[in-house]
Design a protein around this motif. Structure first.
Motif, mmCIF file in Angstrom:
data_model
loop_
_atom_site.group_PDB
_atom_site.id
_atom_site.type_symbol
_atom_site.label_atom_id
_atom_site.label_comp_id
_atom_site.label_asym_id
_atom_site.label_seq_id
_atom_site.Cartn_x
_atom_site.Cartn_y
_atom_site.Cartn_z
ATOM 1 N N LYS A 28 0.814 -1.217 0.000
ATOM 2 C CA LYS A 28 0.000 0.000 0.000
ATOM 3 C C LYS A 28 0.847 1.267 0.000
ATOM 4 O O LYS A 28 0.400 2.313 -0.436
ATOM 5 N N ASP A 68 3.357 -7.598 1.843
ATOM 6 C CA ASP A 68 2.183 -7.491 2.704
ATOM 7 C C ASP A 68 1.096 -6.841 1.864
ATOM 8 O O ASP A 68 1.265 -5.700 1.411
ATOM 9 N N HIS A 114 0.475 -5.251 14.353
ATOM 10 C CA HIS A 114 0.951 -4.017 13.692
ATOM 11 C C HIS A 114 0.318 -2.856 14.445
ATOM 12 O O HIS A 114 -0.903 -2.772 14.527
ATOM 13 N N SER A 170 1.838 3.498 12.120
ATOM 14 C CA SER A 170 2.768 3.902 11.066
ATOM 15 C C SER A 170 3.468 5.194 11.469
ATOM 16 O O SER A 170 2.964 5.937 12.323
ATOM 17 N N GLY A 210 5.771 -0.023 10.268
ATOM 18 C CA GLY A 210 5.582 1.153 11.109
ATOM 19 C C GLY A 210 6.791 1.996 11.413
ATOM 20 O O GLY A 210 6.645 3.081 11.980
ATOM 21 N N GLU A 238 6.709 -6.062 8.004
ATOM 22 C CA GLU A 238 5.906 -5.467 6.924
ATOM 23 C C GLU A 238 6.240 -3.990 6.743
ATOM 24 O O GLU A 238 5.342 -3.141 6.798
ATOM 25 N N GLY A 288 6.805 -0.471 5.051
ATOM 26 C CA GLY A 288 6.433 0.206 3.805
ATOM 27 C C GLY A 288 7.233 1.491 3.700
ATOM 28 O O GLY A 288 8.270 1.581 3.036
ATOM 29 N N ARG A 289 6.782 2.497 4.449
ATOM 30 C CA ARG A 289 7.380 3.829 4.388
ATOM 31 C C ARG A 289 8.904 3.811 4.546
ATOM 32 O O ARG A 289 9.611 4.533 3.838
ATOM 33 N N ARG A 308 -1.075 13.697 1.625
ATOM 34 C CA ARG A 308 -0.645 13.659 3.028
ATOM 35 C C ARG A 308 -0.752 15.011 3.742
ATOM 36 O O ARG A 308 -1.236 15.072 4.874
ATOM 37 N N TYR A 317 -3.351 14.707 6.745
ATOM 38 C CA TYR A 317 -2.761 14.562 8.091
ATOM 39 C C TYR A 317 -2.044 15.825 8.549
ATOM 40 O O TYR A 317 -1.356 15.787 9.564
ATOM 41 N N TYR A 329 3.096 6.475 0.278
ATOM 42 C CA TYR A 329 1.755 7.038 0.434
ATOM 43 C C TYR A 329 1.602 8.348 -0.353
ATOM 44 O O TYR A 329 0.896 9.256 0.064
ATOM 45 N N MET A 383 -1.848 7.030 -2.858
ATOM 46 C CA MET A 383 -3.087 7.645 -2.377
ATOM 47 C C MET A 383 -3.591 8.718 -3.334
ATOM 48 O O MET A 383 -4.509 9.472 -3.001
HETATM 49 N N1 LLP Z 1 1.267 -3.562 7.860
HETATM 50 C C1 LLP Z 1 -0.006 -3.173 8.059
HETATM 51 C C2 LLP Z 1 -0.977 -4.154 8.522
HETATM 52 C C3 LLP Z 1 -0.363 -1.840 7.827
HETATM 53 O O1 LLP Z 1 -1.623 -1.457 8.029
HETATM 54 C C4 LLP Z 1 0.600 -0.908 7.378
HETATM 55 C C5 LLP Z 1 0.253 0.478 7.107
HETATM 56 C C6 LLP Z 1 1.921 -1.378 7.169
HETATM 57 C C7 LLP Z 1 2.219 -2.703 7.431
HETATM 58 C C8 LLP Z 1 3.020 -0.484 6.682
HETATM 59 O O2 LLP Z 1 3.287 0.560 7.564
HETATM 60 P P1 LLP Z 1 4.577 1.473 7.322
HETATM 61 O O3 LLP Z 1 5.799 0.610 7.505
HETATM 62 O O4 LLP Z 1 4.498 2.024 5.956
HETATM 63 O O5 LLP Z 1 4.459 2.521 8.368
HETATM 64 N N2 LLP Z 1 -1.357 6.827 4.598
HETATM 65 C C9 LLP Z 1 -0.635 7.009 5.835
HETATM 66 C C10 LLP Z 1 -0.046 5.725 6.343
HETATM 67 C C11 LLP Z 1 -1.066 4.613 6.522
HETATM 68 C C12 LLP Z 1 -0.468 3.337 6.983
HETATM 69 C C13 LLP Z 1 -1.455 2.220 6.917
HETATM 70 N N3 LLP Z 1 -0.925 0.933 7.278
HETATM 71 C C14 LLP Z 1 0.426 8.089 5.645
HETATM 72 O O6 LLP Z 1 0.528 8.646 4.561
HETATM 73 O O7 LLP Z 1 1.129 8.432 6.586
#
Ligand code: LLP
Length: 416
Positions: free
Chosen positions: A60, A79, A199, A202, A239, A273, A275-276, A312, A316, A370, A374
Protein backbone atom coordinates in the motif's frame (compact mmCIF):
# COMPACT_ATOMS: atom_id res chain seq x y z
CA UNK A 1 24.64 7.75 -0.56
CA UNK A 2 22.65 10.95 -0.78
CA UNK A 3 19.95 10.23 -3.27
CA UNK A 4 18.70 13.70 -4.06
CA UNK A 5 21.61 16.13 -4.02
CA UNK A 6 22.52 19.51 -5.40
CA UNK A 7 25.24 19.36 -8.07
CA UNK A 8 26.12 22.47 -10.03
CA UNK A 9 23.28 24.22 -8.23
CA UNK A 10 20.78 21.74 -9.65
CA UNK A 11 18.93 19.08 -7.68
CA UNK A 12 19.67 15.61 -9.05
CA UNK A 13 18.15 12.19 -8.55
CA UNK A 14 21.30 10.05 -8.52
CA UNK A 15 23.12 11.37 -11.62
CA UNK A 16 20.14 12.83 -13.44
CA UNK A 17 19.22 16.51 -13.16
CA UNK A 18 15.57 16.89 -12.19
CA UNK A 19 15.01 19.69 -14.72
CA UNK A 20 15.87 17.20 -17.47
CA UNK A 21 13.27 14.81 -16.11
CA UNK A 22 10.70 17.62 -16.09
CA UNK A 23 11.51 18.51 -19.72
CA UNK A 24 11.28 14.92 -20.86
CA UNK A 25 8.27 13.67 -18.90
CA UNK A 26 6.49 16.82 -17.76
CA UNK A 27 5.19 17.72 -14.31
CA UNK A 28 3.82 16.76 -11.88
CA UNK A 29 5.98 13.66 -11.86
CA UNK A 30 7.07 11.23 -9.17
CA UNK A 31 10.77 10.42 -9.32
CA UNK A 32 12.29 7.44 -7.50
CA UNK A 33 15.90 6.39 -7.02
CA UNK A 34 16.61 2.73 -7.67
CA UNK A 35 19.73 2.88 -5.57
CA UNK A 36 17.90 4.39 -2.58
CA UNK A 37 15.25 1.65 -2.79
CA UNK A 38 17.87 -1.08 -3.07
CA UNK A 39 19.90 0.32 -0.22
CA UNK A 40 16.92 0.72 2.09
CA UNK A 41 15.91 -2.89 1.53
CA UNK A 42 19.49 -4.02 2.03
CA UNK A 43 19.91 -2.06 5.25
CA UNK A 44 16.63 -3.30 6.69
CA UNK A 45 17.46 -6.92 5.88
CA UNK A 46 21.09 -6.66 7.03
CA UNK A 47 20.01 -6.27 10.65
CA UNK A 48 18.34 -9.68 10.54
CA UNK A 49 21.06 -11.46 8.58
CA UNK A 50 21.62 -14.97 9.88
CA UNK A 51 18.24 -15.06 11.57
CA UNK A 52 15.15 -16.76 10.22
CA UNK A 53 13.22 -13.83 8.75
CA UNK A 54 11.12 -12.52 5.87
CA UNK A 55 10.72 -8.87 4.90
CA UNK A 56 7.28 -8.32 3.33
CA UNK A 57 7.14 -4.89 1.70
CA UNK A 58 3.82 -3.17 2.51
CA UNK A 59 2.42 -2.75 -0.99
CA UNK A 60 0.00 0.00 0.00
CA UNK A 61 2.88 2.40 0.56
CA UNK A 62 3.89 2.24 -3.10
CA UNK A 63 2.33 -0.35 -5.40
CA UNK A 64 4.29 0.56 -8.56
CA UNK A 65 5.01 -2.62 -10.54
CA UNK A 66 8.59 -1.52 -11.11
CA UNK A 67 9.16 -1.06 -7.38
CA UNK A 68 7.47 -4.36 -6.51
CA UNK A 69 9.55 -6.09 -9.17
CA UNK A 70 12.75 -4.56 -7.81
CA UNK A 71 11.97 -5.70 -4.27
CA UNK A 72 10.92 -9.17 -5.51
CA UNK A 73 14.31 -9.53 -7.21
CA UNK A 74 15.99 -8.52 -3.96
CA UNK A 75 14.17 -11.39 -2.22
CA UNK A 76 11.33 -9.49 -0.59
CA UNK A 77 7.93 -10.84 0.24
CA UNK A 78 4.85 -8.62 0.27
CA UNK A 79 2.18 -7.49 2.70
CA UNK A 80 -1.08 -7.05 0.80
CA UNK A 81 -4.49 -5.78 1.86
CA UNK A 82 -6.68 -6.46 -1.19
CA UNK A 83 -7.22 -8.68 -4.18
CA UNK A 84 -5.93 -5.81 -6.27
CA UNK A 85 -2.63 -5.77 -4.42
CA UNK A 86 -2.40 -9.56 -4.77
CA UNK A 87 -2.83 -9.25 -8.54
CA UNK A 88 -0.19 -6.50 -8.67
CA UNK A 89 2.35 -8.52 -6.73
CA UNK A 90 1.83 -11.52 -8.99
CA UNK A 91 2.03 -9.33 -12.11
CA UNK A 92 5.29 -7.87 -10.81
CA UNK A 93 6.84 -11.33 -10.37
CA UNK A 94 6.42 -11.57 -6.59
CA UNK A 95 6.53 -15.01 -4.97
CA UNK A 96 3.07 -15.96 -3.65
CA UNK A 97 4.70 -18.08 -0.95
CA UNK A 98 6.10 -14.86 0.52
CA UNK A 99 2.79 -12.98 0.71
CA UNK A 100 0.99 -12.06 3.93
CA UNK A 101 -2.58 -10.84 3.57
CA UNK A 102 -3.64 -8.22 6.15
CA UNK A 103 -6.81 -6.15 6.49
CA UNK A 104 -10.09 -6.17 8.40
CA UNK A 105 -12.45 -6.66 5.47
CA UNK A 106 -11.30 -9.52 3.25
CA UNK A 107 -14.07 -10.62 0.88
CA UNK A 108 -14.78 -14.20 -0.14
CA UNK A 109 -13.41 -13.52 -3.60
CA UNK A 110 -10.19 -12.14 -2.12
CA UNK A 111 -9.82 -15.18 0.12
CA UNK A 112 -10.34 -17.48 -2.85
CA UNK A 113 -7.77 -15.66 -4.94
CA UNK A 114 -5.21 -15.78 -2.13
CA UNK A 115 -5.86 -19.48 -1.46
CA UNK A 116 -5.49 -20.21 -5.16
CA UNK A 117 -2.23 -18.32 -5.27
CA UNK A 118 -0.95 -20.25 -2.25
CA UNK A 119 0.07 -17.33 -0.06
CA UNK A 120 2.29 -17.63 3.02
CA UNK A 121 -0.25 -16.47 5.59
CA UNK A 122 -3.58 -14.74 6.21
CA UNK A 123 -3.43 -12.19 9.00
CA UNK A 124 -6.94 -12.65 10.37
CA UNK A 125 -8.51 -9.77 12.27
CA UNK A 126 -11.78 -11.15 13.72
CA UNK A 127 -13.65 -14.32 14.64
CA UNK A 128 -16.13 -13.70 11.81
CA UNK A 129 -13.27 -13.54 9.34
CA UNK A 130 -11.83 -16.76 10.72
CA UNK A 131 -15.17 -18.55 10.30
CA UNK A 132 -15.53 -17.23 6.76
CA UNK A 133 -12.00 -18.24 5.81
CA UNK A 134 -12.58 -21.73 7.20
CA UNK A 135 -15.73 -22.03 5.06
CA UNK A 136 -14.10 -20.68 1.90
CA UNK A 137 -11.10 -22.99 2.31
CA UNK A 138 -13.42 -25.93 3.00
CA UNK A 139 -15.34 -25.41 -0.26
CA UNK A 140 -12.03 -25.22 -2.12
CA UNK A 141 -10.64 -28.31 -0.39
CA UNK A 142 -7.77 -26.27 1.05
CA UNK A 143 -6.33 -25.41 4.42
CA UNK A 144 -5.65 -21.73 5.08
CA UNK A 145 -2.45 -20.74 6.91
CA UNK A 146 -3.35 -18.19 9.55
CA UNK A 147 -1.98 -15.71 12.05
CA UNK A 148 -4.31 -13.76 14.28
CA UNK A 149 -3.61 -10.08 14.35
CA UNK A 150 -3.58 -9.24 18.03
CA UNK A 151 -4.12 -5.76 19.29
CA UNK A 152 -1.58 -5.28 22.07
CA UNK A 153 -3.13 -2.01 23.31
CA UNK A 154 0.14 -0.14 22.92
CA UNK A 155 0.29 3.55 22.10
CA UNK A 156 2.40 4.00 18.97
CA UNK A 157 2.61 7.74 19.67
CA UNK A 158 1.87 8.69 16.11
CA UNK A 159 -0.89 10.55 14.26
CA UNK A 160 -4.29 9.21 15.42
CA UNK A 161 -5.34 8.36 11.85
CA UNK A 162 -2.41 5.96 11.47
CA UNK A 163 -2.29 4.50 14.98
CA UNK A 164 -3.72 0.99 14.90
CA UNK A 165 -2.67 -0.83 18.07
CA UNK A 166 -4.98 0.78 20.61
CA UNK A 167 -8.04 -0.84 22.14
CA UNK A 168 -10.44 1.52 20.39
CA UNK A 169 -9.02 0.88 16.89
CA UNK A 170 -10.88 -1.36 14.45
CA UNK A 171 -7.82 -3.58 13.95
CA UNK A 172 -7.03 -7.04 15.23
CA UNK A 173 -8.52 -9.03 18.08
CA UNK A 174 -8.22 -7.90 21.70
CA UNK A 175 -5.11 -9.23 23.37
CA UNK A 176 -7.18 -10.63 26.22
CA UNK A 177 -9.35 -12.65 23.81
CA UNK A 178 -6.50 -13.96 21.67
CA UNK A 179 -5.84 -17.27 23.46
CA UNK A 180 -9.49 -18.21 23.32
CA UNK A 181 -9.76 -17.38 19.61
CA UNK A 182 -6.57 -19.32 18.87
CA UNK A 183 -8.12 -22.36 20.53
CA UNK A 184 -11.20 -21.94 18.33
CA UNK A 185 -8.98 -21.57 15.24
CA UNK A 186 -6.97 -24.67 16.12
CA UNK A 187 -10.18 -26.68 16.15
CA UNK A 188 -11.27 -25.55 12.68
CA UNK A 189 -10.54 -28.22 10.05
CA UNK A 190 -9.63 -25.84 7.23
CA UNK A 191 -7.50 -23.46 9.27
CA UNK A 192 -3.84 -24.10 10.12
CA UNK A 193 -2.51 -21.84 12.86
CA UNK A 194 0.96 -20.68 11.80
CA UNK A 195 1.70 -17.37 13.45
CA UNK A 196 0.93 -14.35 15.56
CA UNK A 197 0.65 -10.95 13.91
CA UNK A 198 0.77 -7.45 15.33
CA UNK A 199 0.95 -4.02 13.69
CA UNK A 200 0.59 -0.99 15.92
CA UNK A 201 0.74 1.94 13.55
CA UNK A 202 2.77 3.90 11.07
CA UNK A 203 5.42 6.65 11.16
CA UNK A 204 6.53 5.51 14.60
CA UNK A 205 9.64 7.37 15.66
CA UNK A 206 10.47 5.64 18.93
CA UNK A 207 11.68 2.13 19.59
CA UNK A 208 9.74 1.53 22.81
CA UNK A 209 6.23 0.96 21.35
CA UNK A 210 7.65 -1.78 19.06
CA UNK A 211 9.39 -3.46 21.98
CA UNK A 212 6.38 -3.22 24.28
CA UNK A 213 4.16 -4.77 21.62
CA UNK A 214 6.75 -7.48 20.91
CA UNK A 215 6.92 -8.36 24.64
CA UNK A 216 3.19 -8.89 24.68
CA UNK A 217 3.32 -11.01 21.52
CA UNK A 218 6.13 -13.17 22.93
CA UNK A 219 4.11 -13.72 26.12
CA UNK A 220 1.16 -14.82 23.98
CA UNK A 221 3.37 -17.21 21.99
CA UNK A 222 4.42 -18.83 25.29
CA UNK A 223 0.83 -19.09 26.49
CA UNK A 224 -0.17 -20.67 23.18
CA UNK A 225 2.65 -23.21 23.44
CA UNK A 226 1.45 -24.15 26.91
CA UNK A 227 -1.96 -24.73 25.38
CA UNK A 228 -0.58 -27.00 22.69
CA UNK A 229 -0.50 -24.44 19.89
CA UNK A 230 2.91 -24.16 18.30
CA UNK A 231 3.67 -20.85 16.61
CA UNK A 232 6.06 -20.91 13.64
CA UNK A 233 6.35 -17.22 12.96
CA UNK A 234 5.75 -13.81 14.48
CA UNK A 235 4.74 -11.01 12.15
CA UNK A 236 5.87 -7.79 13.82
CA UNK A 237 4.15 -5.54 11.27
CA UNK A 238 5.60 -2.38 9.82
CA UNK A 239 5.58 1.15 11.11
CA UNK A 240 9.18 2.37 11.39
CA UNK A 241 9.08 6.07 10.68
CA UNK A 242 11.28 8.19 8.45
CA UNK A 243 12.71 11.66 8.75
CA UNK A 244 10.48 14.18 6.97
CA UNK A 245 11.75 17.18 8.88
CA UNK A 246 13.55 16.71 12.18
CA UNK A 247 12.23 13.35 13.38
CA UNK A 248 14.75 10.81 14.62
CA UNK A 249 13.22 7.40 13.95
CA UNK A 250 14.98 4.28 15.19
CA UNK A 251 17.85 3.15 12.95
CA UNK A 252 17.18 -0.18 11.25
CA UNK A 253 20.10 -1.88 12.98
CA UNK A 254 19.02 -0.64 16.42
CA UNK A 255 15.51 -1.95 15.75
CA UNK A 256 16.85 -5.32 14.59
CA UNK A 257 19.27 -5.67 17.49
CA UNK A 258 16.57 -4.88 20.05
CA UNK A 259 14.01 -7.23 18.50
CA UNK A 260 16.50 -10.10 18.15
CA UNK A 261 17.65 -9.61 21.74
CA UNK A 262 14.06 -10.09 22.91
CA UNK A 263 13.70 -13.20 20.78
CA UNK A 264 16.78 -14.74 22.41
CA UNK A 265 17.65 -18.29 21.36
CA UNK A 266 14.29 -19.00 19.76
CA UNK A 267 14.42 -19.91 16.09
CA UNK A 268 10.90 -18.67 15.44
CA UNK A 269 10.68 -16.93 12.08
CA UNK A 270 10.28 -13.16 12.16
CA UNK A 271 8.18 -11.46 9.50
CA UNK A 272 8.17 -7.70 8.98
CA UNK A 273 5.91 -5.47 6.92
CA UNK A 274 7.80 -2.21 6.37
CA UNK A 275 6.43 0.21 3.81
CA UNK A 276 7.38 3.83 4.39
CA UNK A 277 10.84 3.00 5.77
CA UNK A 278 11.80 1.35 2.46
CA UNK A 279 10.36 3.84 -0.02
CA UNK A 280 9.53 7.12 1.71
CA UNK A 281 12.82 8.87 1.23
CA UNK A 282 13.53 7.19 -2.10
CA UNK A 283 11.04 9.35 -3.97
CA UNK A 284 10.11 12.96 -4.62
CA UNK A 285 7.27 14.72 -6.36
CA UNK A 286 8.49 17.10 -9.02
CA UNK A 287 6.25 20.08 -9.70
CA UNK A 288 6.34 23.41 -11.53
CA UNK A 289 5.41 26.82 -10.17
CA UNK A 290 2.56 28.04 -12.38
CA UNK A 291 1.80 31.36 -10.68
CA UNK A 292 3.07 33.52 -7.87
CA UNK A 293 0.25 35.39 -6.22
CA UNK A 294 0.52 38.00 -3.54
CA UNK A 295 -2.43 38.75 -1.31
CA UNK A 296 -2.65 41.18 1.56
CA UNK A 297 -1.44 38.64 4.09
CA UNK A 298 0.26 35.83 2.18
CA UNK A 299 2.42 34.92 -0.76
CA UNK A 300 1.15 31.93 -2.65
CA UNK A 301 3.16 29.78 -5.00
CA UNK A 302 0.57 27.92 -7.05
CA UNK A 303 2.15 24.74 -8.38
CA UNK A 304 0.92 22.11 -10.83
CA UNK A 305 0.82 19.32 -8.23
CA UNK A 306 -2.08 19.21 -5.81
CA UNK A 307 -3.75 17.33 -2.99
CA UNK A 308 -4.93 14.75 -5.50
CA UNK A 309 -1.28 13.95 -6.28
CA UNK A 310 0.02 14.04 -2.70
CA UNK A 311 -2.74 13.86 -0.15
CA UNK A 312 -0.65 13.66 3.03
CA UNK A 313 -0.46 17.40 3.82
CA UNK A 314 -4.22 17.86 3.35
CA UNK A 315 -5.20 14.67 5.17
CA UNK A 316 -2.76 14.56 8.09
CA UNK A 317 -1.34 18.05 8.05
CA UNK A 318 1.87 16.19 7.21
CA UNK A 319 5.12 18.06 6.63
CA UNK A 320 7.12 17.47 3.44
CA UNK A 321 10.29 19.45 2.85
CA UNK A 322 10.19 21.48 -0.37
CA UNK A 323 13.33 22.35 -2.31
CA UNK A 324 13.93 24.43 -5.40
CA UNK A 325 15.40 22.33 -8.20
CA UNK A 326 17.63 25.26 -9.21
CA UNK A 327 17.87 27.50 -6.12
CA UNK A 328 18.03 31.21 -6.94
CA UNK A 329 20.56 33.53 -5.48
CA UNK A 330 17.94 36.02 -4.32
CA UNK A 331 16.10 36.99 -1.16
CA UNK A 332 13.81 34.24 0.07
CA UNK A 333 10.15 35.01 0.68
CA UNK A 334 7.67 33.18 2.92
CA UNK A 335 5.38 31.14 0.65
CA UNK A 336 2.32 29.00 0.96
CA UNK A 337 2.89 26.22 -1.57
CA UNK A 338 -0.55 25.32 -2.91
CA UNK A 339 -2.11 23.36 -5.75
CA UNK A 340 -4.82 24.26 -8.26
CA UNK A 341 -7.59 22.20 -6.60
CA UNK A 342 -10.61 24.18 -5.42
CA UNK A 343 -10.20 23.67 -1.68
CA UNK A 344 -8.28 25.63 0.91
CA UNK A 345 -7.03 22.28 2.20
CA UNK A 346 -5.12 21.91 -1.05
CA UNK A 347 -1.67 22.81 0.17
CA UNK A 348 1.67 21.06 -0.02
CA UNK A 349 3.51 23.25 2.47
CA UNK A 350 3.03 26.26 4.73
CA UNK A 351 5.56 28.99 5.50
CA UNK A 352 8.35 27.93 3.17
CA UNK A 353 11.19 30.38 2.71
CA UNK A 354 12.09 30.24 -0.97
CA UNK A 355 13.25 32.53 -3.77
CA UNK A 356 10.91 31.73 -6.64
CA UNK A 357 9.87 32.83 -10.08
CA UNK A 358 7.03 31.50 -12.19
CA UNK A 359 8.17 28.43 -14.14
CA UNK A 360 10.59 27.27 -11.43
CA UNK A 361 10.65 23.61 -10.51
CA UNK A 362 10.19 22.37 -6.95
CA UNK A 363 10.83 18.98 -5.41
CA UNK A 364 8.40 17.86 -2.71
CA UNK A 365 10.66 15.61 -0.70
CA UNK A 366 10.01 12.26 1.05
CA UNK A 367 7.12 11.51 -1.28
CA UNK A 368 7.97 7.88 -2.09
CA UNK A 369 5.51 6.41 0.43
CA UNK A 370 1.75 7.04 0.43
CA UNK A 371 2.19 9.58 -2.35
CA UNK A 372 1.19 8.06 -5.68
CA UNK A 373 -0.54 5.22 -3.84
CA UNK A 374 -3.09 7.65 -2.38
CA UNK A 375 -3.42 9.83 -5.47
CA UNK A 376 -6.88 10.40 -6.91
CA UNK A 377 -8.48 11.98 -9.93
CA UNK A 378 -10.21 14.72 -7.92
CA UNK A 379 -10.95 17.74 -10.13
CA UNK A 380 -10.56 15.35 -13.11
CA UNK A 381 -6.83 15.59 -12.85
CA UNK A 382 -4.89 12.79 -14.52
CA UNK A 383 -2.53 11.06 -12.13
CA UNK A 384 1.13 11.96 -12.48
CA UNK A 385 3.81 10.13 -14.42
CA UNK A 386 6.34 8.04 -12.46
CA UNK A 387 10.01 7.78 -13.31
CA UNK A 388 12.75 5.59 -11.85
CA UNK A 389 16.33 6.81 -12.01
CA UNK A 390 19.15 4.28 -12.07
CA UNK A 391 22.55 5.97 -12.10
CA UNK A 392 22.43 8.14 -15.21
CA UNK A 393 19.51 6.23 -16.74
CA UNK A 394 15.90 7.35 -16.54
CA UNK A 395 12.98 4.95 -16.96
CA UNK A 396 9.35 5.94 -17.32
CA UNK A 397 7.65 3.37 -15.05
CA UNK A 398 4.15 4.75 -15.35
CA UNK A 399 2.79 7.02 -18.05
CA UNK A 400 0.86 10.09 -17.11
CA UNK A 401 -2.86 9.30 -17.29
CA UNK A 402 -4.72 10.66 -20.30
CA UNK A 403 -7.75 12.83 -19.67
CA UNK A 404 -9.96 10.78 -22.01
CA UNK A 405 -9.20 7.67 -19.93
CA UNK A 406 -10.60 9.33 -16.86
CA UNK A 407 -14.15 9.15 -18.19
CA UNK A 408 -13.76 6.21 -20.57
CA UNK A 409 -15.84 3.93 -18.33
CA UNK A 410 -18.71 6.39 -18.02
CA UNK A 411 -21.95 6.65 -19.98
CA UNK A 412 -24.52 9.35 -20.44
CA UNK A 413 -28.19 8.38 -20.30
CA UNK A 414 -29.84 7.42 -23.59
CA UNK A 415 -32.00 10.10 -25.26
CA UNK A 416 -35.70 9.84 -24.35
N1 LLP B 1 1.27 -3.56 7.86
C1 LLP B 1 -0.01 -3.17 8.06
C2 LLP B 1 -0.98 -4.15 8.52
C3 LLP B 1 -0.36 -1.84 7.83
O1 LLP B 1 -1.62 -1.46 8.03
C4 LLP B 1 0.60 -0.91 7.38
C5 LLP B 1 0.25 0.48 7.11
C6 LLP B 1 1.92 -1.38 7.17
C7 LLP B 1 2.22 -2.70 7.43
C8 LLP B 1 3.02 -0.48 6.68
O2 LLP B 1 3.29 0.56 7.56
P1 LLP B 1 4.58 1.47 7.32
O3 LLP B 1 5.80 0.61 7.51
O4 LLP B 1 4.50 2.02 5.96
O5 LLP B 1 4.46 2.52 8.37
N2 LLP B 1 -1.36 6.83 4.60
C9 LLP B 1 -0.63 7.01 5.84
C10 LLP B 1 -0.05 5.72 6.34
C11 LLP B 1 -1.07 4.61 6.52
C12 LLP B 1 -0.47 3.34 6.98
C13 LLP B 1 -1.45 2.22 6.92
N3 LLP B 1 -0.92 0.93 7.28
C14 LLP B 1 0.43 8.09 5.64
O6 LLP B 1 0.53 8.65 4.56
O7 LLP B 1 1.13 8.43 6.59
Amino acid sequence: MNTFTLKNNTLHAENVALNNIASEFGTPCYVYSKSALTQAFGRFSAGFKGSNHLVCFAVKSNPSLAILNLFAKLGAGFDIVSGGELARVLAAGGDPKKIVFSGVGKTEAEMQAALNAGIFCFNVESVSELLRLNDVANVMGKVAPVSLRVNPNVDAKTHPYISTGLKNNKFGVAYEDALDIYLQAAAMPNIAVHGVDCHIGSQITELSPFLDAFDRVLALVDALEQNGIHIQHIDAGGGIGICYNDETPPAFDAYATAMLAKLGESNIKLVFEPGRALVGNAGILLTKVEYLKQTESKNFAIVDAAMNDLMRPALYDAYHAIQAVQPRNADAVNYEIVGPVCESGDFLGHDRMLALQEGDLLAIMSAGAYGMSMASNYNTRPRAAEVMVDGDQTHLIREREKIADLFALEKILPAV
